[in-house]
Design an enzyme around this catalytic site. Structure first.
Site, PDB file in Angstrom:
ATOM      1  CB  CYS A 141      -1.593   7.239   1.138  1.00 48.11           C
ATOM      2  SG  CYS A 141      -2.979   6.501   2.019  1.00 48.11           S
TER       3      CYS A 141
ATOM      4  CD  GLU B 188      -2.957  -1.201   0.333  1.00 41.91           C
ATOM      5  OE1 GLU B 188      -3.086  -0.209  -0.411  1.00 41.91           O
ATOM      6  OE2 GLU B 188      -3.699  -2.189   0.287  1.00 41.91           O
TER       7      GLU B 188
HETATM    8  P1  NAD Z   1       8.477   4.760   4.447  1.00 38.96           P
HETATM    9  O1  NAD Z   1       8.380   3.975   3.203  1.00 38.96           O
HETATM   10  O2  NAD Z   1       9.647   5.613   4.667  1.00 38.96           O
HETATM   11  O3  NAD Z   1       8.395   3.811   5.737  1.00 38.96           O
HETATM   12  C1  NAD Z   1       7.321   2.908   5.931  1.00 38.96           C
HETATM   13  C2  NAD Z   1       7.779   1.799   6.856  1.00 38.96           C
HETATM   14  O4  NAD Z   1       8.782   1.029   6.189  1.00 38.96           O
HETATM   15  C3  NAD Z   1       8.418   2.263   8.168  1.00 38.96           C
HETATM   16  O5  NAD Z   1       8.016   1.392   9.204  1.00 38.96           O
HETATM   17  C4  NAD Z   1       9.901   2.127   7.884  1.00 38.96           C
HETATM   18  O6  NAD Z   1      10.689   1.970   9.050  1.00 38.96           O
HETATM   19  C5  NAD Z   1       9.918   0.876   7.040  1.00 38.96           C
HETATM   20  N1  NAD Z   1      11.080   0.709   6.179  1.00 38.96           N
HETATM   21  C6  NAD Z   1      11.951   1.656   5.739  1.00 38.96           C
HETATM   22  N2  NAD Z   1      12.876   1.096   4.925  1.00 38.96           N
HETATM   23  C7  NAD Z   1      12.600  -0.224   4.867  1.00 38.96           C
HETATM   24  C8  NAD Z   1      13.179  -1.329   4.174  1.00 38.96           C
HETATM   25  N3  NAD Z   1      14.242  -1.182   3.382  1.00 38.96           N
HETATM   26  N4  NAD Z   1      12.619  -2.538   4.329  1.00 38.96           N
HETATM   27  C9  NAD Z   1      11.523  -2.707   5.103  1.00 38.96           C
HETATM   28  N5  NAD Z   1      10.921  -1.707   5.781  1.00 38.96           N
HETATM   29  C10 NAD Z   1      11.446  -0.475   5.660  1.00 38.96           C
HETATM   30  O7  NAD Z   1       7.107   5.582   4.506  1.00 38.96           O
HETATM   31  P2  NAD Z   1       6.682   6.686   5.580  1.00 38.96           P
HETATM   32  O8  NAD Z   1       7.510   7.905   5.306  1.00 38.96           O
HETATM   33  O9  NAD Z   1       6.665   6.075   6.936  1.00 38.96           O
HETATM   34  O10 NAD Z   1       5.165   6.945   5.150  1.00 38.96           O
HETATM   35  C11 NAD Z   1       4.792   7.849   4.165  1.00 38.96           C
HETATM   36  C12 NAD Z   1       4.478   7.137   2.857  1.00 38.96           C
HETATM   37  O11 NAD Z   1       3.532   6.094   3.077  1.00 38.96           O
HETATM   38  C13 NAD Z   1       3.839   8.051   1.835  1.00 38.96           C
HETATM   39  O12 NAD Z   1       4.400   7.802   0.562  1.00 38.96           O
HETATM   40  C14 NAD Z   1       2.374   7.636   1.852  1.00 38.96           C
HETATM   41  O13 NAD Z   1       1.658   7.931   0.673  1.00 38.96           O
HETATM   42  C15 NAD Z   1       2.485   6.183   2.118  1.00 38.96           C
HETATM   43  N6  NAD Z   1       1.259   5.653   2.696  1.00 38.96           N
HETATM   44  C16 NAD Z   1       0.486   4.817   1.938  1.00 38.96           C
HETATM   45  C17 NAD Z   1      -0.710   4.352   2.431  1.00 38.96           C
HETATM   46  C18 NAD Z   1      -1.581   3.437   1.627  1.00 38.96           C
HETATM   47  O14 NAD Z   1      -2.447   2.808   2.220  1.00 38.96           O
HETATM   48  N7  NAD Z   1      -1.405   3.331   0.320  1.00 38.96           N
HETATM   49  C19 NAD Z   1      -1.123   4.714   3.717  1.00 38.96           C
HETATM   50  C20 NAD Z   1      -0.310   5.551   4.468  1.00 38.96           C
HETATM   51  C21 NAD Z   1       0.885   6.010   3.949  1.00 38.96           C
END
Ligand code: NAD
Length: 495
Positions: free
Chosen positions: A299, A265
């Protein structure tokens, strides 16, 4: 239960601050491994984005902690997968009831660590409770066909150990939206919170221990190295990931080594298409509210506003006035609509768009300068008619700054709205429902609304098209995403 409406009119009512006596001890925050609360030799603290003060001390899980947690999840799966579907549903419903008792304490913590205004923190808790209840009530019936000599049956069996990786914008809602479908279908799950918002998810899983056997729902807080350790590990059968498109690609690459299932997502760049026949005074404040809700850190926030040329100037003026009425400040202050940006990294990223205002000669309709001082506050900003190839149009800003764009006719609106590699949500705002539906059906996004936006419902699948994701969460489709499909060909006669 119908989906709850988002309060987007800019009025957040008065905010009282108090702790309620609940079920949990709120003085410490620990990992939950095999039913036990554990800390680690190394710890860390996140930052309250409104004040810059350190948050609660939380563990930093090691590779050894991951191994023990996943082993416990594997052992727990053997028995949990044999518990009846209805007993698993009851466990999730009881968990939701307990979360309701603790709602106020979770809301206070959410405002402190995530930054969102308290009224929206409470709203997130309401959604989380509703999500668990509605998902727990979904059934996943087997499908079967009887023929002369055989029955052909399709059933859905749990995958095994799953991992839920959660971002920082809706840490409680998005964790419950993974826990409920995982466990109701018989899987075990390990939650990995964002390092920016770990405390709420640690408490959430601590609370879950009252309703699930050890090892069924676990949580590990850690630093940036923890996610990859989990996605690479041979034990999990699935990664349910919510976060950025950038990280989603890394998760998929890592999971591919053992062919783990993934649900991704990811980010969005949602358009709103506003046609010439709308009630401007009624619609413009809603569009502003949906662009700046959670300080644009959703998002599904509106990230590109397309308005039909004939009403564009009047509509923009109404949006500007509505935006000026949105109060910015610490989430604990009454009537605040925009809390701070959640963390320094995101704050610096959003500020680069403000640097572009001068560098790219963008026209600012409202906002454009920032308060500075303590806390990561950003003034809600509308950029008037920037070039279609500019960053503010092409990229997900994930902050309170949006482009205001125009179109001549419906065909052009559809073309512009679809001109993105994202496809999470989109909405059409139009008084002629047939015309609105005709536009809606041509939009390439996983979630399309007419005359509203961001009104989700856990009884239905949620997912993104194009680079906004793979697979769906929630609804029966979401339950199936935590299962293997098995087709049984059962002959009725002896060989
Ligand atoms: P992010 O991708 O930086 O981090 C998300 C999660 O992934 C965190 O828990 C982080 O620690 C973890 N992570 C980071 N690197 C990783 C790796 N290499 N392997 C596994 N896990 C890893 O995102 P964010 O900054 O926390 O959130 C914002 C983003 O999330 C925005 O792009 C937003 O649109 C998206 N988002 C999407 C939805 C949806 O349902 N489509 C909902 C909420 C947020």
């Amino acid at each position: 239960m119908p989906a709850q409406k988002v309060p987007v009119d800019g009025h957040t009512n008065g905010v009282e601050v108090h702790r309620t006596k609940g079920l949990l001890d709120w003085s410490s925050f620990k990992n939950v491994i095999n039913g036990e609360l554990e800390t680690t030799s190394k710890t860390r603290r996140s930052i309250n984005p409104a004040t810059g003060e350190p948050g609660p001390e939380v563990p930093v899980a090691t590779k050894g902690d991951v191994d023990r947690t996943l082993e416990a999840a594997k052992v727990a799966f053997e028995k949990w997968s044999q518990v009846s579907y209805s007993d698993r549903q009851h466990a999730v419903l009881a968990f939701a009831d307990a979360l309701e008792i603790e709602k106020e304490n979770f809301s206070q913590l959410l405002t402190q660590e995530q930054g969102k205004p308290l009224v929206f923190a409470r709203f997130e808790l309401d959604l989380a409770i509703q999500w668990m209840r509605d998902i727990a009530k979904l059934e996943l019936p087997e499908e079967s066909v009887f023929e002369d000599d055989k029955e052909i049956r399709v059933r859905y069996t749990p995958l095994g150990v799953t991992v839920g990786i959660v971002p920082w914008n809706y840490p409680i809602l998005l964790a419950t939206g993974k826990i409920a479908p995982a466990v109701v279908t018989g899987n075990t799950i390990v939650i990995k919170p964002s390092p920016f918002t770990p405390a709420g998810d640690l408490k959430l899983v601590e609370l879950a221990q009252r309703f699930f056997p050890p090892g069924v729902v676990q949580v590990l807080s850690g630093d940036d190295s923890l996610g990859p350790i989990l996605t690479e590990h041979p034990i999990p059968a699935k990664i349910s990931f919510t976060g950025s498109t950038f990280t989603g690609k890394k998760v998929m690459e890592s999971a591919s080594k053992t062919l783990k299932r993934v649900t991704l997502e990811l980010g969005g760049n949602d358009p709103a298409i506003v046609t010439d026949n709308v009630d401007i005074a009624a619609v413009a404040p809603k569009i502003a509210g949906l662009a700046f809700l959670n300080s644009g850190q959703i998002c599904l926030a509106l990230k590109r506003i397309f308005v039909q040329e004939t009403i564009a100037n009047e509509f923009l003026q109404a949006m500007v006035e509505a935006t000026k009425n949105l109060k910015i400040g610490p989430g604990t202050d009454p009537d605040v609509y925009l809390g701070p940006i959640q963390n320094k990294m995101q704050y610096e990223k959003v500020k680069t768009l403000f640097a572009d205002i001068e560098a790219q000669n963008w026209k600012v309709a409202v906002g454009g300068t920032n308060p500075g001082g303590k806390g990561y506050f950003i003034t809600p900003t509308i950029i008037e008619r920037p070039p279609l190839d500019s960053r503010i149009v092409r990229e997900e800003s994930f902050g309170p700054i949006v482009p205001f764009l125009t179109f001549m006719d419906d065909a052009e609106a559809i073309k512009l709205a679809n001109d993105t590699h994202m496809g999470l949500g989109a909405s059409v705002w139009c008084n002629d429902i047939e015309r609105a539906n005709n536009i809606a059906l041509k939009l390439d996004a996983g979630n399309v609304w007419v005359n509203t936006h961001f009104e989700l419902d856990p009884r239905f699948p949620f997912g993104g098209h194009k680079q906004s994701g793979i697979g769906v969460e929630w609804g029966v489709g979401g339950l199936k995403s935590f299962c293997n499909s098995q087709t049984l060909f059962l002959k009725r006669n002896s060989p």
